[in-house]
Design a protein around this motif. Sequence first.
Motif, PDB file in Angstrom:
ATOM      1  N   GLY A 239       0.796  -1.221   0.000  1.00  0.00           N
ATOM      2  CA  GLY A 239       0.000   0.000   0.000  1.00  0.00           C
ATOM      3  C   GLY A 239       0.824   1.263   0.000  1.00  0.00           C
ATOM      4  N   GLY A 240       2.168   1.137  -0.131  1.00  0.00           N
ATOM      5  CA  GLY A 240       3.052   2.297  -0.028  1.00  0.00           C
ATOM      6  C   GLY A 240       3.083   3.158  -1.285  1.00  0.00           C
ATOM      7  N   LYS A 241       3.651   4.359  -1.126  1.00  0.00           N
ATOM      8  CA  LYS A 241       3.700   5.349  -2.211  1.00  0.00           C
ATOM      9  C   LYS A 241       5.010   5.240  -2.973  1.00  0.00           C
ATOM     10  N   VAL A 242       4.905   5.321  -4.300  1.00  0.00           N
ATOM     11  CA  VAL A 242       6.065   5.288  -5.186  1.00  0.00           C
ATOM     12  C   VAL A 242       6.100   6.591  -5.983  1.00  0.00           C
ATOM     13  N   HIS A 243       7.280   7.178  -6.105  1.00  0.00           N
ATOM     14  CA  HIS A 243       7.459   8.405  -6.887  1.00  0.00           C
ATOM     15  C   HIS A 243       8.029   8.041  -8.256  1.00  0.00           C
ATOM     16  N   ALA A 244       7.495   8.654  -9.307  1.00  0.00           N
ATOM     17  CA  ALA A 244       7.924   8.341 -10.672  1.00  0.00           C
ATOM     18  C   ALA A 244       8.352   9.607 -11.399  1.00  0.00           C
ATOM     19  N   LYS A 245       9.466   9.506 -12.140  1.00  0.00           N
ATOM     20  CA  LYS A 245       9.910  10.569 -13.036  1.00  0.00           C
ATOM     21  C   LYS A 245       9.791  10.052 -14.468  1.00  0.00           C
ATOM     22  N   ILE A 246       9.081  10.794 -15.299  1.00  0.00           N
ATOM     23  CA  ILE A 246       8.766  10.347 -16.653  1.00  0.00           C
ATOM     24  C   ILE A 246       9.432  11.270 -17.669  1.00  0.00           C
ATOM     25  N   THR A 247      10.121  10.679 -18.646  1.00  0.00           N
ATOM     26  CA  THR A 247      10.691  11.430 -19.762  1.00  0.00           C
ATOM     27  C   THR A 247      10.300  10.715 -21.052  1.00  0.00           C
ATOM     28  N   LEU A 248       9.671  11.440 -21.966  1.00  0.00           N
ATOM     29  CA  LEU A 248       9.196  10.863 -23.220  1.00  0.00           C
ATOM     30  C   LEU A 248       9.972  11.439 -24.393  1.00  0.00           C
ATOM     31  N   GLY A 249      10.292  10.582 -25.345  1.00  0.00           N
ATOM     32  CA  GLY A 249      10.944  11.045 -26.558  1.00  0.00           C
ATOM     33  C   GLY A 249       9.932  11.536 -27.575  1.00  0.00           C
ATOM     34  N   ALA A 250      10.428  12.001 -28.720  1.00  0.00           N
ATOM     35  CA  ALA A 250       9.569  12.501 -29.789  1.00  0.00           C
ATOM     36  C   ALA A 250       8.677  11.379 -30.287  1.00  0.00           C
ATOM     37  N   GLY A 251       7.367  11.633 -30.333  1.00  0.00           N
ATOM     38  CA  GLY A 251       6.408  10.639 -30.781  1.00  0.00           C
ATOM     39  C   GLY A 251       5.920  10.928 -32.183  1.00  0.00           C
ATOM     40  N   PRO A 252       4.947  10.164 -32.683  1.00  0.00           N
ATOM     41  CA  PRO A 252       4.484  10.305 -34.069  1.00  0.00           C
ATOM     42  C   PRO A 252       3.524  11.458 -34.300  1.00  0.00           C
ATOM     43  N   ALA A 253       2.966  12.056 -33.260  1.00  0.00           N
ATOM     44  CA  ALA A 253       1.966  13.112 -33.449  1.00  0.00           C
ATOM     45  C   ALA A 253       2.643  14.454 -33.724  1.00  0.00           C
ATOM     46  N   VAL A 254       2.179  15.147 -34.766  1.00  0.00           N
ATOM     47  CA  VAL A 254       2.655  16.484 -35.097  1.00  0.00           C
ATOM     48  C   VAL A 254       1.453  17.378 -35.343  1.00  0.00           C
ATOM     49  N   SER A 255       1.693  18.690 -35.470  1.00  0.00           N
ATOM     50  CA  SER A 255       0.612  19.654 -35.630  1.00  0.00           C
ATOM     51  C   SER A 255       0.793  20.453 -36.916  1.00  0.00           C
ATOM     52  N   PRO A 256      -0.276  20.647 -37.681  1.00  0.00           N
ATOM     53  CA  PRO A 256      -0.182  21.456 -38.901  1.00  0.00           C
ATOM     54  C   PRO A 256      -0.225  22.957 -38.628  1.00  0.00           C
ATOM     55  N   MET A 257      -0.260  23.349 -37.334  1.00  0.00           N
ATOM     56  CA  MET A 257      -0.371  24.768 -37.018  1.00  0.00           C
ATOM     57  C   MET A 257       0.415  25.080 -35.752  1.00  0.00           C
ATOM     58  N   LYS A 258       1.008  26.260 -35.692  1.00  0.00           N
ATOM     59  CA  LYS A 258       1.779  26.682 -34.523  1.00  0.00           C
ATOM     60  C   LYS A 258       0.873  27.418 -33.543  1.00  0.00           C
ATOM     61  N   LEU A 259       0.949  27.031 -32.254  1.00  0.00           N
ATOM     62  CA  LEU A 259       0.217  27.716 -31.189  1.00  0.00           C
ATOM     63  C   LEU A 259       1.125  27.800 -29.967  1.00  0.00           C
ATOM     64  N   ASP A 260       0.934  28.831 -29.162  1.00  0.00           N
ATOM     65  CA  ASP A 260       1.774  29.046 -27.980  1.00  0.00           C
ATOM     66  C   ASP A 260       0.989  28.820 -26.698  1.00  0.00           C
ATOM     67  N   ASP A 261       1.697  28.331 -25.691  1.00  0.00           N
ATOM     68  CA  ASP A 261       1.178  28.228 -24.319  1.00  0.00           C
ATOM     69  C   ASP A 261      -0.141  27.464 -24.231  1.00  0.00           C
ATOM     70  N   VAL A 262      -0.189  26.286 -24.819  1.00  0.00           N
ATOM     71  CA  VAL A 262      -1.380  25.440 -24.726  1.00  0.00           C
ATOM     72  C   VAL A 262      -1.352  24.694 -23.392  1.00  0.00           C
ATOM     73  N   PRO A 263      -2.321  24.887 -22.483  1.00  0.00           N
ATOM     74  CA  PRO A 263      -2.328  24.163 -21.208  1.00  0.00           C
ATOM     75  C   PRO A 263      -2.404  22.651 -21.455  1.00  0.00           C
ATOM     76  N   SER A 264      -1.430  21.919 -20.941  1.00  0.00           N
ATOM     77  CA  SER A 264      -1.330  20.487 -21.233  1.00  0.00           C
ATOM     78  C   SER A 264      -1.045  19.712 -19.950  1.00  0.00           C
ATOM     79  N   THR A 265      -1.747  18.579 -19.795  1.00  0.00           N
ATOM     80  CA  THR A 265      -1.579  17.725 -18.622  1.00  0.00           C
ATOM     81  C   THR A 265      -1.203  16.324 -19.086  1.00  0.00           C
ATOM     82  N   PRO A 266       0.079  15.901 -18.890  1.00  0.00           N
ATOM     83  CA  PRO A 266       0.501  14.577 -19.351  1.00  0.00           C
ATOM     84  C   PRO A 266       0.263  13.503 -18.300  1.00  0.00           C
ATOM     85  N   SER A 267       0.087  12.249 -18.759  1.00  0.00           N
ATOM     86  CA  SER A 267      -0.028  11.112 -17.842  1.00  0.00           C
ATOM     87  C   SER A 267       0.422   9.854 -18.555  1.00  0.00           C
TER      88      SER A 267
END
Length: 546
Positions: A72-100
């Motif tokens: 039942g104990g707590k574990v701390h995780a550090k996550i680092t992701l590399g470049a994935g397949p998703a890209v964007s056809p348009m540039k936008l700044d400061d999009v609020p994003s929540t990763p999981s």
Amino acid sequence: MFFQRSPVARRAVMAGGGMTAALALAGAVLAPTAQAGTIRPTVHCVLPAGQGDPSGPQDVTVELSPATVAPGGKVHAKITLGAGPAVSPMKLDDVPSTPSIDLVMSGGATGKVTVQGPTVPVDVPMQPEPIVIPPYEGDFFVPANASGPVQFTPVKMNTATVVFGGNYNTPCEVVSGGGVVGTVTVQGGGGAEATVSAPSGPVKPSTSVPLAGSGWTPGATATASLCDAGGGGCDATKLTGGSLVIDASGTLGGSVTLADSWTVADGSYAVQVSDGTQQAKAPLQVKAYVPAGPYQLTASPDRAAVGTVITVSGKNYHQDQQLNVVALDAAGNTLDDTAVYPNTTTDGTFSTEFTISDPAIAFIHTDEGGLEGTDTKVPFTVTTGGGPGEGGTGTQKFTFSVTPGPLSMSQAGAEVSFGTIQSDGSSHDVHGTLNPVEISDARGGTAGWSLTGTLSDFTAAGGGTGVIPAGAVSWTPSCSAHTDAVGTPNAGAAGALGSTPAALCELSGSGQVVGGVFDASAGLNLHTPAVIPGGNYAATLTLSLS
């Protein structure tokens, strides 16, 4: 579908064809330094608003600490992701994003856990440049029944974004080439397992959900999130509020509020509660309001002069929809300057003021954010005033306000005496009655309430050695509503009392406004042991209203 909730966002897409670009976030960052706990699987992403389903490789690095925890104990995780397949056809700044990220456990435990990072602003570059999500950290808990080495394997990454007021998700699932990224050894004795319970029947989005439980850290702060039925994909943003409290005895009470039906779709979920040192989940079924029949649209009055403010209302709409309410001319053309955008309630109704601003108005029209097949209209007549047979009309608005009151309780007495029992070597059943309890719900809301009781063991006064367990007392609850109350309360099940909260009386809002004054009581039975030391015995019943 994603653009229907906001006419402003919908017009932006139609005009520039580019808002979809802001939604293609797939948790991509610069490749981290090679280290233990890194895999390079192939992931399949589903981009919102029909932008495509790209697949490709992506580095996933997970660092877990500490190496050893208790059940039942707590574990701390550090996550680092590399470049994935998703890209964007348009540039936008400061999009609020929540990763999981979802991790599947194997070895000494089974199931899924979710590590969710904080919401951060992300600059979205134009393709072919990858979208950069910074490394993030979060905590999760191993199951209370875990034992030995537990391996963790990434199975899904998700990025939740907010664009033009809309909430969107970009899930990327591991389809091949995955593997274990870390191991935590679970050993030692765990503490008492915390519990949480939620309503067994379906609940609607945008409504309050009561929770209860026991075994929590006394006085700790409780936080909640909504997970998928398997325990993964846990997301605190799917809950928009709450009032969870853990009291001095470790009892959990209060409620959480579900996000709207655009954010929480119909289906099976698990509501997860944590107090910082332990965690528990309870199953939850979500089902949005289903219209009972065809749309019913009303304009009141249905004739008035230019400048008049009328009321447009309706029912049998889908819940949590932003409606377009607009006037049409006799040929069915939209008079754009007349539009207003009210939202429907959790029971599929709406009401809004509407100004008669154009003499060409012939109909009042609604649709659910432009969604095809949701159009309806009613005729309207614009009067000129002063002509033959037209004496003119006038309107006056009557208003008042209501200040919600509290949820409270009172009881007729603070002691129940079972009298004196003559010890004769036989067990005895002694009857009594719980002092009447009056519940007052003046909140004027849909949450409902629950009244529960816990009982301590009987102990002898003055240092006596006798102890009678709380389970020696059983009750048969009863409850009723006063004449002016709205809602029918339900009495709890008959049974023995103890440290686990037992229901005395409860009232479910089920999406309808309830309230008023209600009465609760219970018949009591004390079953004494055949042999017990003499003395005066006492136990404490604690009633909790939430």
